[in-house]
Design a protein around this motif. Sequence first.
Motif, short mmCIF file in Angstrom:
data_model
loop_
_atom_site.label_atom_id
_atom_site.label_comp_id
_atom_site.label_asym_id
_atom_site.label_seq_id
_atom_site.Cartn_x
_atom_site.Cartn_y
_atom_site.Cartn_z
N ILE A 17 20.02 60.68 -16.53
CA ILE A 17 19.88 59.31 -16.68
C ILE A 17 18.22 58.84 -16.81
N PHE A 18 17.53 59.56 -16.04
CA PHE A 18 16.10 59.28 -16.18
C PHE A 18 15.60 59.38 -17.76
N LEU A 19 16.03 60.39 -18.39
CA LEU A 19 15.85 60.53 -19.60
C LEU A 19 16.19 59.46 -20.60
N ALA A 20 17.75 59.23 -20.35
CA ALA A 20 17.98 58.19 -21.16
C ALA A 20 17.33 56.92 -21.04
N GLN A 30 25.06 67.44 -28.65
CA GLN A 30 25.11 67.35 -27.27
C GLN A 30 23.62 67.82 -26.72
N LYS A 31 22.74 68.60 -27.49
CA LYS A 31 21.72 69.24 -27.05
C LYS A 31 20.66 68.33 -27.39
N ILE A 32 20.27 67.45 -26.76
CA ILE A 32 19.38 66.48 -27.23
C ILE A 32 17.60 66.86 -26.60
N PRO A 33 16.84 66.76 -27.51
CA PRO A 33 15.53 67.38 -27.15
C PRO A 33 15.09 66.49 -25.69
N ALA A 70 22.67 61.71 -23.37
CA ALA A 70 21.65 61.96 -22.22
C ALA A 70 22.54 61.60 -20.92
N VAL A 71 23.09 60.46 -20.91
CA VAL A 71 23.73 59.99 -19.84
C VAL A 71 24.89 61.12 -19.40
N LYS A 116 13.70 52.66 -24.42
CA LYS A 116 12.37 51.78 -24.41
C LYS A 116 12.04 51.80 -26.01
N LEU A 117 12.70 52.93 -26.70
CA LEU A 117 12.24 53.12 -28.20
C LEU A 117 12.98 52.03 -29.17
#
Length: 322
Positions: free
Chosen positions: A271-274, A215-218, A265-266, A279-280
């Motif tokens: 959401i911006f980060l998600a 749950q703690k994504i970079p 991330a959502v 894109k990857l």
Amino acid sequence: MFSVVIPLYNKEDFILSTVESVLGQNFTDFELLIVDDGSVDGSLLALKDIDDCRVRILPQSNQGVGAARNKGMAEAKYDWIAFLDADDLWSIHHLNELNEITKISSSLGMIATGSLKTKNLNLPTAEQYEPGKIRLVDYFVEASKKPELIHTSCVAINKKVFHDIGGFSDKGSGEDLEYWVKVALSYPVAVSDKVTSYYLLGTGGIMDTQHKARQKIPQVISSINDMSPAISLLVKESLKNPDILKEKRIKKYINSVLFSIVKVAVYNDNIFLAKGYSKLALPQLNSTYIFFPIFRVTPNLILNKIKNRYSKAKEVRETLID
């Protein structure tokens, strides 16, 4: 015959039940290696009355779960090494089922039964044993559909795997998934759909720790290499064999991991980060990949509504588990 490896660190409230679920197996040809990873609570005291010649306790200074599993694998006497976390449980038929899986091919490197998350310590007991549906699987295809296809407490590794490719890393999070990928790149994998392994929720154990870690994504993932130890391993392997990342099954697996990262991330309200992560994704004609470009152009307001509906549904599911 099986060598059962339990890494133990501060599980005084659970370890006795875990060990008893091993000693109660219908399949009795096994040894049990409990690797005490420097416990400072009463874990070892909880085992003081265990009197079974199949049980060995191996002490070591605190080095982490990966090192504890590796010590057990190194000490194992038998060809198959079954793992069990110190706060999880097996049904009485678990080793029976693993043994049935080993019979389908002499070249297998990794096998697993079905597993179930639960908060209930009262496991079902069946007097009659009936094997489940056993089959060879492409790990990367299957795990992309079911990320927890193989969990530590339902899996067994052939000892030749340990001799050939070594053991777990010391990353502390994701080292299990990394190891399954490492094994699956070199050896056939077979599974059974029969549920014989139960990992307990709410114990503060490995599964809870990993869940929190996921749950703690970079805040920055600049390449697919940054996603997880498992993906990082695939990227490193692609340096030796560039065709790996071109394989459909590998791309499907990587995109499924990315999908999970985007989802987290959502639901962490980023959401911006998600959208940046999306894109990857590696180009592929399937529903998971198609999701990413659609996701990137979907207004944030709509995504938030979807997230809220999902959160409510998740609360209902967790209530049913309780």
